[in-house]
Design a protein around this motif. Structure first.
Motif, mmCIF file in Angstrom:
data_model
loop_
_atom_site.group_PDB
_atom_site.id
_atom_site.type_symbol
_atom_site.label_atom_id
_atom_site.label_comp_id
_atom_site.label_asym_id
_atom_site.label_seq_id
_atom_site.Cartn_x
_atom_site.Cartn_y
_atom_site.Cartn_z
ATOM 1 N N LEU A 170 -0.191 -4.371 16.294
ATOM 2 C CA LEU A 170 0.739 -5.498 16.346
ATOM 3 C C LEU A 170 0.783 -6.238 15.013
ATOM 4 C CD1 LEU A 170 -0.129 -6.966 19.869
ATOM 5 C CD2 LEU A 170 2.000 -5.827 19.228
ATOM 6 N N GLY A 171 -0.155 -5.946 14.096
ATOM 7 C CA GLY A 171 -0.221 -6.590 12.796
ATOM 8 C C GLY A 171 0.715 -5.905 11.825
ATOM 9 N N PRO A 172 0.514 -6.092 10.486
ATOM 10 C CA PRO A 172 -0.570 -6.879 9.892
ATOM 11 C C PRO A 172 -0.262 -8.374 9.723
ATOM 12 C CG PRO A 172 0.651 -5.762 8.175
ATOM 13 C CD PRO A 172 1.290 -5.353 9.469
ATOM 14 N N THR A 173 0.998 -8.786 9.969
ATOM 15 C CA THR A 173 1.340 -10.195 9.746
ATOM 16 C C THR A 173 0.747 -11.100 10.816
ATOM 17 O OG1 THR A 173 3.366 -10.021 11.066
ATOM 18 C CG2 THR A 173 3.541 -9.517 8.711
ATOM 19 N N GLY A 174 0.454 -10.522 12.003
ATOM 20 C CA GLY A 174 -0.086 -11.338 13.086
ATOM 21 C C GLY A 174 0.993 -11.952 13.954
ATOM 22 N N PHE A 175 2.248 -12.002 13.454
ATOM 23 C CA PHE A 175 3.308 -12.632 14.241
ATOM 24 C C PHE A 175 3.566 -11.910 15.562
ATOM 25 C CE2 PHE A 175 7.966 -13.300 15.071
ATOM 26 C CZ PHE A 175 7.807 -14.563 15.620
ATOM 27 N N PRO A 176 3.643 -10.556 15.573
ATOM 28 C CA PRO A 176 3.802 -9.885 16.874
ATOM 29 C C PRO A 176 2.640 -10.159 17.832
ATOM 30 C CG PRO A 176 4.376 -8.382 15.103
ATOM 31 C CD PRO A 176 3.736 -9.586 14.472
ATOM 32 N N PHE A 177 1.443 -10.427 17.296
ATOM 33 C CA PHE A 177 0.305 -10.769 18.154
ATOM 34 C C PHE A 177 0.567 -12.114 18.841
ATOM 35 C CE2 PHE A 177 -4.102 -12.640 18.559
ATOM 36 C CZ PHE A 177 -4.495 -11.838 19.617
ATOM 37 N N GLU A 178 1.138 -13.061 18.120
ATOM 38 C CA GLU A 178 1.511 -14.349 18.716
ATOM 39 C C GLU A 178 2.523 -14.139 19.842
ATOM 40 O OE1 GLU A 178 2.989 -16.809 15.574
ATOM 41 O OE2 GLU A 178 1.252 -16.399 14.283
ATOM 42 N N LYS A 179 3.506 -13.265 19.594
ATOM 43 C CA LYS A 179 4.514 -12.983 20.616
ATOM 44 C C LYS A 179 3.882 -12.301 21.829
ATOM 45 C CE LYS A 179 7.677 -10.869 18.027
ATOM 46 N NZ LYS A 179 8.990 -10.268 17.704
ATOM 47 N N PHE A 180 2.878 -11.481 21.579
ATOM 48 C CA PHE A 180 2.181 -10.807 22.672
ATOM 49 C C PHE A 180 1.439 -11.821 23.542
ATOM 50 C CE2 PHE A 180 -1.845 -8.655 24.061
ATOM 51 C CZ PHE A 180 -1.272 -7.897 25.078
ATOM 52 N N ILE A 181 0.732 -12.764 22.918
ATOM 53 C CA ILE A 181 0.015 -13.802 23.676
ATOM 54 C C ILE A 181 1.014 -14.663 24.451
ATOM 55 C CG2 ILE A 181 -1.476 -15.836 23.488
ATOM 56 C CD1 ILE A 181 -2.862 -13.097 22.983
ATOM 57 N N ALA A 182 2.135 -14.975 23.825
ATOM 58 C CA ALA A 182 3.182 -15.740 24.521
ATOM 59 C C ALA A 182 3.703 -14.954 25.727
ATOM 60 C CB ALA A 182 4.331 -16.060 23.560
ATOM 61 N N ALA A 183 3.872 -13.656 25.557
ATOM 62 C CA ALA A 183 4.365 -12.814 26.657
ATOM 63 C C ALA A 183 3.375 -12.784 27.811
ATOM 64 C CB ALA A 183 4.635 -11.400 26.146
ATOM 65 N N LEU A 184 2.070 -12.730 27.506
ATOM 66 C CA LEU A 184 1.055 -12.766 28.565
ATOM 67 C C LEU A 184 1.158 -14.060 29.370
ATOM 68 C CD1 LEU A 184 -2.207 -11.411 26.829
ATOM 69 C CD2 LEU A 184 -0.663 -10.180 28.352
ATOM 70 N N LEU A 185 1.359 -15.175 28.669
ATOM 71 C CA LEU A 185 1.456 -16.473 29.350
ATOM 72 C C LEU A 185 2.765 -16.612 30.123
ATOM 73 C CD1 LEU A 185 -0.209 -18.526 26.537
ATOM 74 C CD2 LEU A 185 -0.949 -18.551 28.912
ATOM 75 N N ASN A 186 3.827 -15.999 29.606
ATOM 76 C CA ASN A 186 5.100 -15.993 30.354
ATOM 77 C C ASN A 186 4.913 -15.361 31.722
ATOM 78 O OD1 ASN A 186 6.749 -17.239 28.486
ATOM 79 N ND2 ASN A 186 7.347 -15.344 27.488
ATOM 80 N N HIS A 187 4.162 -14.267 31.742
ATOM 81 C CA HIS A 187 3.941 -13.555 33.003
ATOM 82 C C HIS A 187 2.936 -14.275 33.895
ATOM 83 C CE1 HIS A 187 6.242 -9.761 32.582
ATOM 84 N NE2 HIS A 187 6.244 -10.123 31.317
ATOM 85 N N SER A 188 2.330 -15.347 33.391
ATOM 86 C CA SER A 188 1.444 -16.181 34.213
ATOM 87 C C SER A 188 2.144 -17.449 34.670
ATOM 88 C CB SER A 188 0.174 -16.540 33.421
ATOM 89 O OG SER A 188 -0.562 -15.377 33.114
ATOM 90 N N GLY A 189 3.459 -17.515 34.424
ATOM 91 C CA GLY A 189 4.250 -18.626 34.941
ATOM 92 C C GLY A 189 4.534 -19.742 33.953
ATOM 93 N N TYR A 190 4.118 -19.584 32.698
ATOM 94 C CA TYR A 190 4.386 -20.621 31.694
ATOM 95 C C TYR A 190 5.679 -20.332 30.937
ATOM 96 C CZ TYR A 190 -0.434 -22.255 32.302
ATOM 97 O OH TYR A 190 -1.601 -22.742 32.828
ATOM 98 N N LYS A 191 6.308 -21.383 30.452
ATOM 99 C CA LYS A 191 7.410 -21.247 29.504
ATOM 100 C C LYS A 191 6.817 -21.381 28.107
ATOM 101 C CE LYS A 191 10.909 -23.211 32.606
ATOM 102 N NZ LYS A 191 11.862 -24.332 32.819
ATOM 103 N N THR A 192 7.132 -20.437 27.249
ATOM 104 C CA THR A 192 6.476 -20.430 25.937
ATOM 105 C C THR A 192 7.483 -20.468 24.783
ATOM 106 O OG1 THR A 192 6.394 -18.011 25.828
ATOM 107 C CG2 THR A 192 4.518 -19.121 26.847
ATOM 108 N N GLU A 193 6.996 -21.006 23.680
ATOM 109 C CA GLU A 193 7.718 -20.944 22.409
ATOM 110 C C GLU A 193 6.707 -20.668 21.307
ATOM 111 O OE1 GLU A 193 10.781 -23.757 21.230
ATOM 112 O OE2 GLU A 193 10.674 -24.647 23.234
#
Length: 278
Positions: free
Chosen positions: A85-108
């Motif tokens: 998902l690297g090397p910039t790390g930004f896709p990793f942030e999107k991945f963590i946001a996606a995990l939280l989306n599927h737990s019922g949170y709205k993310t940005e």
């Protein structure tokens, strides 16, 4: 071959005692059946030598698994897939946001927050009707862990934001702040996190609730685990915010944009569905 006295070299360069049980456990986590696990271990034993790297062991085990079961191979490469998902790390942030989306949170992602002293860009904001969580993501390459300086720095930023918010009216109270890394935290970092009420989340921390456990339990695998998609195809999908395998099932038309022919498209979607079964 007797492997009980073998020394292996980790990505950090540290030498440790080889453990066949740990390899067996990682194979079991991939969902491989006992027959495939045993045959993989027997083949692997023949190729081990003193001073072999953990990367070499992983590469060989992955190759053996792939011959026996593509889905198990995909799950086995989870840690490597997150590095991808690297090397910039930004896709990793999107991945963590996606995990939280599927737990019922709205993310940005990349949200700007005013502090008492300065403004702060926060990697992930997660909101529910009653809860606000601010999350900082620290992406590292293999062999590098997050030391105490990281939670120290993030704690100071969160305090600055809290100091501003307590003097202003806000509907949602900032209940939690997280630090998430794709590798591990040092002992000092964990101790500071506990003391300062920062929630730390790493590859295997907290025990039983780390990234690998959450992903396996929920079946929320990153698209990069796929053994059928090419690197070009993965990058195309990530650029369009298709971060999870589940996302591709929901938006399969992207495979048409990639001009994936029907027989291969069916195999890819079957792989995605098998991974999401959890």
């Amino acid at each position: 071959m007797d492997v009980s006295n073998l020394q292996v070299i980790k990505a950090s360069g540290e030498k440790v005692q080889f453990s066949i049980d740990r390899v067996a456990e990682s194979l079991k986590r991939s969902g491989a059946n006992n027959k495939l696990i045993n045959s993989t271990l027997e083949s692997l034993k023949k190729e081990l030598y003193d001073g072999i790297t953990t990367k070499e062991i992983y590469t060989r085990a992955f190759s053996l698994l792939k011959k026996g079961n593509n889905t198990s191979a995909s799950k086995y490469k989870l840690k490597t897939a997150i590095y991808e998902l690297g090397p910039t790390g930004f896709p990793f942030e999107k991945f963590i946001a996606a995990l939280l989306n599927h737990s019922g949170y709205k993310t940005e992602t990349g949200k700007i927050y005013q502090g008492k002293c300065v403004t702060h860009e926060i990697d992930v904001e997660a909101k529910s009707d009653t809860k606000l969580i601010l999350i900082e993501c620290k992406f590292h390459n293999a062999g590098k862990n997050s030391d105490v300086k990281i939670p120290l720095y993030i704690d100071s930023r969160i305090r600055d934001i809290k100091n501003f918010r307590k003097n202003n009216n806000h509907k949602l109270e900032l209940e939690e702040a997280w630090v998430v890394t794709n590798t591990r935290f040092t002992a000092d970092a964990i101790q500071y996190g506990k003391c300062s009420n920062l929630k730390l989340l790493s590859w295997d921390y907290p025990k039983g609730q780390g990234l690998k456990d959450r992903i396996d339990r929920l079946g929320l695998y990153p698209i990069t685990v796929s053994t059928l998609l090419s690197e070009r195809e993965k990058n195309f999908l990530l650029s369009r915010d298709i971060v999870l395998c589940q996302d591709l099932i929901n938006d399969k038309f992207y495979l048409d944009q990639l001009e994936v022919h029907n027989p291969r498209k069916k195999r890819i979607l079957k792989e995605m569905e098998e991974l999401c079964k959890n």
